[in-house]
Motif scaffolding. Structure first.
Motif, mmCIF file in Angstrom:
data_model
loop_
_atom_site.group_PDB
_atom_site.id
_atom_site.type_symbol
_atom_site.label_atom_id
_atom_site.label_comp_id
_atom_site.label_asym_id
_atom_site.label_seq_id
_atom_site.Cartn_x
_atom_site.Cartn_y
_atom_site.Cartn_z
ATOM 1 N N TRP A 300 -62.869 1.766 39.245
ATOM 2 C CA TRP A 300 -61.541 2.164 38.243
ATOM 3 C C TRP A 300 -61.540 3.567 37.741
ATOM 4 C CZ3 TRP A 300 -61.209 1.001 32.696
ATOM 5 C CH2 TRP A 300 -60.000 1.216 32.159
ATOM 6 N N ALA A 304 -59.151 6.613 38.471
ATOM 7 C CA ALA A 304 -58.443 7.381 37.204
ATOM 8 C C ALA A 304 -58.662 8.793 37.521
ATOM 9 C CB ALA A 304 -58.770 6.359 36.059
ATOM 10 N N VAL A 311 -55.127 4.094 35.199
ATOM 11 C CA VAL A 311 -55.572 3.670 34.047
ATOM 12 C C VAL A 311 -54.701 2.658 33.762
ATOM 13 C CG1 VAL A 311 -56.422 4.156 31.704
ATOM 14 C CG2 VAL A 311 -56.931 5.620 33.543
ATOM 15 N N ASP A 312 -53.537 2.693 33.566
ATOM 16 C CA ASP A 312 -52.530 1.665 33.046
ATOM 17 C C ASP A 312 -52.368 0.611 33.925
ATOM 18 O OD1 ASP A 312 -52.084 3.647 31.020
ATOM 19 O OD2 ASP A 312 -50.408 4.619 32.423
ATOM 20 N N ASP A 313 -53.502 -0.222 34.063
ATOM 21 C CA ASP A 313 -53.765 -1.438 34.833
ATOM 22 C C ASP A 313 -53.112 -2.574 33.903
ATOM 23 O OD1 ASP A 313 -54.117 -3.718 36.244
ATOM 24 O OD2 ASP A 313 -56.307 -3.009 36.902
ATOM 25 N N VAL A 316 -55.631 -5.055 32.171
ATOM 26 C CA VAL A 316 -56.720 -4.481 31.385
ATOM 27 C C VAL A 316 -56.022 -4.129 30.106
ATOM 28 C CG1 VAL A 316 -58.050 -2.273 30.828
ATOM 29 C CG2 VAL A 316 -57.797 -3.264 33.104
ATOM 30 N N ARG A 321 -58.005 0.598 28.002
ATOM 31 C CA ARG A 321 -57.283 1.742 29.052
ATOM 32 C C ARG A 321 -57.762 3.006 28.230
ATOM 33 N NH1 ARG A 321 -51.262 -0.761 29.316
ATOM 34 N NH2 ARG A 321 -52.008 -2.952 30.209
ATOM 35 N N ARG A 325 -59.745 6.066 29.999
ATOM 36 C CA ARG A 325 -59.404 7.539 30.004
ATOM 37 C C ARG A 325 -60.442 8.403 29.476
ATOM 38 N NH1 ARG A 325 -54.669 5.077 27.827
ATOM 39 N NH2 ARG A 325 -52.676 5.179 29.252
#
Length: 600
Positions: A300, A304, A311-313, A316, A321, A325
């Motif tokens: 992940w 990213a 990242v905007d899963d 999650v 998040r 990042r």
């Protein structure tokens, strides 16, 4: 009146119309347009992972083609009513004209002949179309597929075929070419979460949003898996299903705690990482699941770094998040890829180890120690700067001025030559016939006989004689020639040499006899007491020593030995050897026009 038995959510909420299917918009649009234009194909094949709706879609198509509506006068439709007798019979799996076969259990050609070929010519008993649904069609035998081909290509007007498979590559292309193919996709997390939320509301179950996200992630795009997990989670939670309960049910660790463990490993905190994995294990997390979570986090964050929006899963949480990042910004891609490779190896070890927890702890120890190592690029840059200040001079051998050729100068040493050769043929290192007693004076060297010239023309140099010995695999003679023969003079057909300390007494006679057998010509081999050069083995050893000294004198090698005092050279390969090895390992080129059946 007894209550109806409980029906699992995966069956209770099985789609009954095209509008109920989720995540398959492209397929639904094609089928709806085909029904509206009366362009229904004679055969369909549905492929995709488990639980995406292959068999369900087949049943919906069967209902749509045979639906007669509540009034009994309707025609094929994209919205089967579900109330008429054909719709109810098909949904319950009891319609006489809709035959469902299991390709895994009915694999033989006899099953196909009995179930399909023997009955396909008869008209349907009560429905508009006779429909054959074969699930897991890839399990059919080759003979069964071949028996089906003709009927599949030209079926009667009242017959339709619908196939479902998870292994589309195992279905013969001759079958695929006769069908319309639909690839059912994995359902996206956002769509899956909304679907689970709606079903939970209809069931009156209280399921937290983060719990739904965990279920959607564990289902991996399969609707049936997601509903089965939701069914289990609702029962596990009792009245309210939380993320903690779902993690305990799935054997997962808290995502936040997984990120904590990941941070400790990347920081090289072995003690903290071991304490955290032990705490997660005590709370019921499976060691293998913990390592899988670490691998998922590594993937992940790596994605990213290249695509920040990854990242905007939706599966999650917002706090995670933010941490993702931050990690993507400060961690190097080299460290992440190294972490990924080591985790893959660790997963294999843990799955095979007799004690999974011990194997997981050892994997964490390795990961934390490797995390402290500098990336290879930084290490090379440090070594290029030279030995550290204060290192003893000459630690790697005599100091040498930097070569203008840079790092490649270590591989620029002269290559070994088997033996010296003279410039002029008359004074070339000579070959002479075996003499009684193994010796002959210099006067025995004579001109090459004209009748022997054609046979010996290919051996203009002594190196070619050595290659002839090697080609005939006479290992004993080859070793004796390389270690005991000091060449004095050579012309094709005649050899004159000074024996070395390791030369056997019968070397001249053996060499002359072997060369005579291999070439079909007479060879004169004589022994003298002085004037010989270095042996092939001595020449080769000198070249290797020169190459080793050139490598040791290179500033990069001196920096390596100064940084790692115990390091030593175990082998040296020149650039030419590396290129030759790469050329040998390269696959041969194949003509694009090559036809494997051209000779048949």
């Amino acid at each position: 009146m007894t209550d109806a038995p409980y029906q699992v959510l995966a069956r209770k909420y099985r789609p009954q119309t095209f509008d109920d299917l989720i995540g398959q918009d492209a397929m639904v649009r094609v089928l709806k347009n085909a029904f509206a234009a009366d362009r229904i194909a004679q055969a369909f094949v549905m492929t995709g992972i488990r639980g995406t709706g292959k068999t369900t879609t087949a049943r919906i198509i069967a209902k749509g083609m045979n639906c007669v509506g509540p009034d009994g006068r309707g025609g094929p439709t994209v919205a089967p009513c579900g109330q008429c007798e054909p719709c109810r019979a098909i949904a319950e799996g009891r319609h006489v004209d809709v035959l469902e076969m299991d390709g895994a259990s009915q694999t033989g050609v006899g099953d196909i002949r009995e179930s399909i070929i023997g009955s396909v010519q008869y008209a349907p008993a009560s429905a508009r179309y006779k429909i054959y649904i074969i699930d897991e069609v890839h399990m059919l035998s080759t003979s069964a597929f071949n028996a089906l081909l003709k009927t599949l290509e030209e079926p009667p007007a009242h017959v339709k075929f619908i196939f479902a498979t998870t292994e589309i590559r195992k279905v013969p292309v001759t079958v695929l070419s006769r069908c319309q193919r639909f690839d059912l996709r994995r359902v996206e997390p956002e769509v899956m979460i909304a679907h689970l939320r709606a079903i939970a509301a209809r069931e009156g179950a209280q399921v937290a949003e983060d719990a739904l996200a965990l279920l959607a992630r564990a289902a991996e795009g399969s609707v049936r898996d997601a509903l089965s997990l939701l069914d289990q989670a609702v029962a596990h939670g009792g009245g309210e299903t939380t993320a903690e309960g779902v993690r305990a049910m799935l054997g997962l660790a808290d995502r936040g705690r997984v990120l904590d463990l990941f941070d400790m490993i990347m920081a090289g905190d072995a003690a903290g990482a071991l304490a955290e994995i032990a705490a997660q294990y005590a709370d019921g997390a499976d060691p293998l699941a913990i390592l899988r979570d670490l691998a998922e986090v590594t993937h992940w964050i790596s994605i990213a770094k290249i695509t920040p929006e990854a990242v905007d899963d939706p599966t999650v949480g917002p706090d995670e998040r933010g941490r993702g990042r931050d990690m993507a910004e400060r961690l190097a891609m080299r460290s992440l890829t190294r972490m990924w490779q080591m985790l893959l190896k660790a997963l294999e070890e843990v799955s095979q180890a007799p004690n999974a927890m011990m194997a997981a702890e050892m994997a964490v120890i390795r990961l934390t120690h490797v995390a402290e190592l500098p990336p290879p690029g930084d290490l090379v840059r440090k070594l290029k700067d030279g030995p550290p200040a204060g290192s003893p001079p000459g630690a790697a051998g005599p100091a040498a001025s930097p070569s203008p050729s840079g790092p490649a100068s270590a591989a620029a040493a002269p290559s070994s030559s088997p033996a010296p050769t003279s410039d002029a043929a008359p004074s070339s290192h000579a070959a002479t016939t075996p003499h009684a007693g193994g010796g002959a004076g210099p006067g025995a060297v004579a001109a090459l006989a004209p009748r022997e010239a054609p046979a010996l023309a290919r051996y203009a140099r002594f190196e070619q004689v050595v290659e002839l010995i090697r080609a005939n695999r006479d290992a004993k003679l080859l070793i004796d020639v390389e270690t005991g023969l000091r060449l004095v003079r050579y012309v094709p057909g005649r050899i004159e040499f000074e024996p070395g300390p390791q030369a056997p007494r019968d070397l001249a006679a053996r060499l002359a006899g072997a060369l005579g057998r291999w070439t079909g010509a007479r060879w004169a081999v004589s022994v003298v007491s002085e004037g010989g050069g270095a042996t092939i083995a001595e020449t080769r050893g000198a070249a290797e020593e020169a190459l080793r000294r050139a490598a040791l004198d290179h500033p990069m090698m001196q920096a390596v030995i100064a940084a790692f005092p115990g390091a030593r050279i175990t082998g040296i390969r020149t650039a030419e050897e590396i290129a030759a090895e790469a050329a040998h390992e390269a696959l041969p080129e194949v003509d694009e026009e090559w036809d494997p059946f051209a000779d048949d």
